[in-house]
Write a protein that holds these residues in place. Structure first.
Motif, mmCIF file in Angstrom:
data_model
loop_
_atom_site.group_PDB
_atom_site.id
_atom_site.type_symbol
_atom_site.label_atom_id
_atom_site.label_comp_id
_atom_site.label_asym_id
_atom_site.label_seq_id
_atom_site.Cartn_x
_atom_site.Cartn_y
_atom_site.Cartn_z
ATOM 1 N N ASN A 177 44.410 46.492 45.258
ATOM 2 C CA ASN A 177 45.369 45.516 44.410
ATOM 3 C C ASN A 177 44.676 45.035 43.245
ATOM 4 O O ASN A 177 43.761 44.237 43.104
ATOM 5 N N ALA A 178 45.537 45.520 41.985
ATOM 6 C CA ALA A 178 44.924 44.974 40.883
ATOM 7 C C ALA A 178 44.768 43.238 40.477
ATOM 8 O O ALA A 178 43.910 42.891 39.967
ATOM 9 N N THR A 225 43.546 36.867 59.473
ATOM 10 C CA THR A 225 44.247 35.972 58.324
ATOM 11 C C THR A 225 43.402 35.751 57.236
ATOM 12 O O THR A 225 42.315 35.232 57.322
ATOM 13 N N ILE A 226 43.736 36.496 55.965
ATOM 14 C CA ILE A 226 42.877 35.982 54.798
ATOM 15 C C ILE A 226 43.789 35.395 53.660
ATOM 16 O O ILE A 226 44.919 36.097 53.470
ATOM 17 N N PHE A 227 43.387 34.310 53.394
ATOM 18 C CA PHE A 227 44.266 33.829 52.196
ATOM 19 C C PHE A 227 43.803 34.187 51.082
ATOM 20 O O PHE A 227 42.204 34.033 50.800
ATOM 21 N N ALA A 228 44.274 34.856 50.433
ATOM 22 C CA ALA A 228 43.775 35.701 49.129
ATOM 23 C C ALA A 228 43.869 35.536 47.841
ATOM 24 O O ALA A 228 45.113 35.678 47.602
ATOM 25 N N PRO A 229 43.077 34.715 47.217
ATOM 26 C CA PRO A 229 43.223 34.122 45.849
ATOM 27 C C PRO A 229 43.401 35.290 44.761
ATOM 28 O O PRO A 229 42.780 36.380 44.795
ATOM 29 N N THR A 230 44.497 35.132 44.091
ATOM 30 C CA THR A 230 44.665 36.199 43.060
ATOM 31 C C THR A 230 43.648 35.807 41.917
ATOM 32 O O THR A 230 42.905 34.808 41.825
ATOM 33 N N ASN A 231 43.544 36.881 40.881
ATOM 34 C CA ASN A 231 42.449 36.665 39.844
ATOM 35 C C ASN A 231 42.836 35.445 38.946
ATOM 36 O O ASN A 231 42.056 34.709 38.581
ATOM 37 N N ALA A 232 44.347 35.162 38.991
ATOM 38 C CA ALA A 232 44.614 34.145 38.096
ATOM 39 C C ALA A 232 44.062 32.793 38.856
ATOM 40 O O ALA A 232 43.685 31.764 38.315
ATOM 41 N N LEU A 274 43.666 41.347 42.941
ATOM 42 C CA LEU A 274 42.579 41.140 43.775
ATOM 43 C C LEU A 274 41.355 41.409 43.456
ATOM 44 O O LEU A 274 40.443 41.439 44.218
ATOM 45 N N SER A 275 41.169 41.877 42.170
ATOM 46 C CA SER A 275 39.812 42.390 41.898
ATOM 47 C C SER A 275 38.669 41.414 41.941
ATOM 48 O O SER A 275 37.508 41.675 42.323
ATOM 49 N N THR A 276 38.976 40.103 41.552
ATOM 50 C CA THR A 276 37.953 39.200 41.546
ATOM 51 C C THR A 276 37.574 38.925 42.952
ATOM 52 O O THR A 276 36.212 38.489 43.328
ATOM 53 N N LEU A 277 38.593 38.715 43.821
ATOM 54 C CA LEU A 277 38.266 38.642 45.574
ATOM 55 C C LEU A 277 37.458 39.718 45.802
ATOM 56 O O LEU A 277 36.613 39.491 46.727
ATOM 57 N N ALA A 278 37.743 40.983 45.478
ATOM 58 C CA ALA A 278 36.940 42.100 45.847
ATOM 59 C C ALA A 278 35.350 42.018 45.440
ATOM 60 O O ALA A 278 34.512 42.072 46.387
ATOM 61 N N THR A 279 35.104 41.369 44.407
ATOM 62 C CA THR A 279 33.927 41.141 43.690
ATOM 63 C C THR A 279 33.279 40.153 44.710
ATOM 64 O O THR A 279 32.016 40.550 45.318
ATOM 65 N N VAL A 280 33.933 38.969 45.041
ATOM 66 C CA VAL A 280 33.385 37.970 45.613
ATOM 67 C C VAL A 280 33.030 38.456 47.069
ATOM 68 O O VAL A 280 31.848 37.925 47.814
ATOM 69 N N VAL A 281 34.200 38.983 47.738
ATOM 70 C CA VAL A 281 33.906 39.719 49.106
ATOM 71 C C VAL A 281 32.544 40.333 49.298
ATOM 72 O O VAL A 281 32.039 40.243 50.333
ATOM 73 N N SER A 282 32.543 41.218 48.312
ATOM 74 C CA SER A 282 31.447 42.325 48.502
ATOM 75 C C SER A 282 30.122 41.654 48.025
ATOM 76 O O SER A 282 29.109 41.678 48.912
ATOM 77 N N LYS A 283 29.974 40.526 47.368
ATOM 78 C CA LYS A 283 28.693 39.534 47.191
ATOM 79 C C LYS A 283 28.623 38.953 48.413
ATOM 80 O O LYS A 283 27.296 38.691 48.865
ATOM 81 N N ALA A 284 29.458 38.327 49.136
ATOM 82 C CA ALA A 284 29.386 37.804 50.267
ATOM 83 C C ALA A 284 28.980 38.527 51.486
ATOM 84 O O ALA A 284 28.700 38.001 52.634
ATOM 85 N N GLY A 337 46.214 51.306 56.169
ATOM 86 C CA GLY A 337 44.780 50.550 55.587
ATOM 87 C C GLY A 337 44.541 49.449 56.065
ATOM 88 O O GLY A 337 45.515 48.604 56.846
ATOM 89 N N THR A 338 43.181 48.978 55.817
ATOM 90 C CA THR A 338 42.768 47.729 56.248
ATOM 91 C C THR A 338 43.052 46.660 55.304
ATOM 92 O O THR A 338 43.358 46.758 53.958
ATOM 93 N N ILE A 339 42.551 45.329 55.568
ATOM 94 C CA ILE A 339 42.600 44.219 54.490
ATOM 95 C C ILE A 339 41.790 44.745 53.349
ATOM 96 O O ILE A 339 42.138 44.378 52.244
ATOM 97 N N MET A 340 40.500 45.119 53.903
ATOM 98 C CA MET A 340 39.822 45.569 52.724
ATOM 99 C C MET A 340 40.450 46.628 51.727
ATOM 100 O O MET A 340 40.138 46.581 50.334
ATOM 101 N N THR A 341 41.081 47.602 52.192
ATOM 102 C CA THR A 341 41.606 48.458 51.679
ATOM 103 C C THR A 341 42.690 47.985 50.336
ATOM 104 O O THR A 341 42.605 48.167 49.229
ATOM 105 N N GLU A 342 43.444 46.817 50.820
ATOM 106 C CA GLU A 342 44.332 46.139 50.080
ATOM 107 C C GLU A 342 43.451 45.564 48.869
ATOM 108 O O GLU A 342 43.701 45.344 47.668
ATOM 109 N N ILE A 343 42.764 44.689 49.512
ATOM 110 C CA ILE A 343 41.796 43.897 48.348
ATOM 111 C C ILE A 343 41.236 45.053 47.168
ATOM 112 O O ILE A 343 41.106 44.581 46.080
ATOM 113 N N THR A 344 40.657 45.994 47.358
ATOM 114 C CA THR A 344 39.997 46.859 46.674
ATOM 115 C C THR A 344 41.200 47.639 46.039
ATOM 116 O O THR A 344 40.757 47.940 44.729
#
Ligand code: NAG
Ligand code: NAG
Ligand code: NAG
Ligand code: NAG
Ligand code: NAG
Ligand code: NAG
Length: 307
Positions: free
Chosen positions: A171-172, A198-205, A174-184, A162-169
């Motif tokens: 991985n529990a 490379t994506i520095f992926a901030p957690t929900n926390a 990273l759900s805030t990041l999923a929202t933000v990436v989609s909005k952008a 899978g892709t970076i996007m598969t992981e973002i969507t």
């Protein structure tokens, strides 16, 4: 674990090259620190094949690499022959691939169908370090009659899928990041199966630590949101080894982030700590515990909220 042993200089040849090496198994036996791998090839039913002439190149995790695998993963591999075979096959190439043929971000297809991503990082003007899916190559180019053993210091697990996007969507954390990436509007970029990101992926926390109102403000201003997000993206693959040897890296946003690392396990990007590395087909996620704010936007985003 310190990285000292990962450094590979260009002219370093195989330590313990056999005099008349034949098969991959012969070479593994000569190297001497590959007893776990040899016994796993027996369990997986790959020993006979690797005792043959090949051509094969084996990315061979040493005994220490297997010790570093979490205990539950190791017992899962030992009790599930199909999975074990899949994982080992993702370490085997049915071709000769000496390091002289390697280039940065090259993808080498394996017997298991997955690719091994090669990265080459400058350590100094005199030395480079080589990685295979993020694992350090610690003893390169041990010759078999038709192939090579490339000893690595980590087991390449889990299998890359899978892709970076598969992981973002999926991985529990990273759900805030999923929202933000989609909005952008960045979903298509991060979903392409090929890429060197490379994506520095901030957690929900991490998002939850932002001052009140900042995230809502960003979600209302796509320009600002894009600036913040692209400040989290590099257009090259930096695994932990690559980050360890870096000082500043240019982001897609245009400004640099600063890297400070004392070991492969202890890496800071600006003021964020790297928690986990996840390799995907189009690059790597470095999960971080703090959102990165471009310096120029700090005032606008953080201070203006109080006024
Ligand atoms: C095997 O690996 C261990 C741990 O990395 C090391 O201490 C030892 O010297 C190695 N032995 C050989 C023969 O390379
Ligand atoms: C990869 O992931 C997909 C679903 O996202 C799954 O169907 C497939 O079995 C996975 N492949 C491997 C090799 O794990
Ligand atoms: C989510 O974060 C928690 C706490 O850091 C961690 O224990 C867990 O493994 C993470 N889950 C995933 C899917 O990464
Ligand atoms: C990734 O980098 C490699 C090596 O430079 C290049 O061949 C490949 O086209 C790049 N992939 C993409 C999607 O840009
Ligand atoms: C949106 O963000 C951009 C970039 O930070 C900024 O220049 C612009 O003024 C913002 N727009 C609004 C309506 O706040
Ligand atoms: C960003 O880092 C690169 C090296 O990666 C350097 O060449 C460049 O001057 C830096 N830019 C700024 C604005 O600091």
């Amino acid at each position: 674990m310190k990285l000292v042993n990962v450094i590979t200089v260009l002219w370093l040849a195989c330590v313990a090259n056999a005099q008349w090496p034949l098969s991959i198994i012969d070479v593994l036996e000569k190297i001497g620190n590959e007893t776990t791998l040899i016994s796993l090839t027996k369990q997986a039913g790959l020993y006979d094949k690797l005792s043959g002439l090949g051509p094969f190149t084996m990315f061979a995790p040493n005994d220490r690499a297997f010790e570093l695998l979490p205990k539950d993963v190791m017992s899962k591999l030992q009790s599930n022959k199909t999975l074990l075979k899949e994982v080992l096959e993702a370490h085997i190439v049915t071709d000769k691939v000496p390091i002289v043929d390697w280039t940065n971000d090259m993808l080498i297809p394996t017997m298991g169908g997955q690719d091994i991503r090669i990265n080459i990082y400058d350590v100094s003007p005199m030395a480079i370090t080589l990685t295979a899916n993020g694992a350090g190559v610690v003893n390169p180019d041990c010759h078999a009659i038709a192939g090579f053993v490339q000893t690595i210091d980590l087991v390449m697990y889990p299998l890359i899928n899978g892709t970076i996007m598969t992981e973002i969507t999926s991985n529990a954390n990273l759900s805030t990041l999923a929202t933000v990436v989609s909005k952008a509007g960045l979903v298509p970029t991060l979903s392409a199966s090929n890429g060197n990101f490379t994506i520095f992926a901030p957690t929900n926390a991490a998002f939850a630590k932002l001052p009140v109102g900042v995230l809502d403000g960003l979600l209302k201003n796509v320009t600002a949101l894009k600036n913040v997000l692209t400040y989290h993206v590099l257009s090259d693959v930096y695994n932990r080894v690559g980050l360890y040897y870096s000082h500043t890296l240019r982001t897609v946003e245009g400004r640099n982030v600063t890297i400070k690392a004392t070991s492969r396990e202890s890496i800071m990007v600006n003021n964020a700590a790297v928690l986990t590395e996840i390799s995907k087909t189009n690059g790597v996620l470095q999960v971080i515990d703090t959102v990165l704010i471009p310096p120029s936007m700090h005032f606008e985003l953080v201070h203006n909220k109080d006024t």
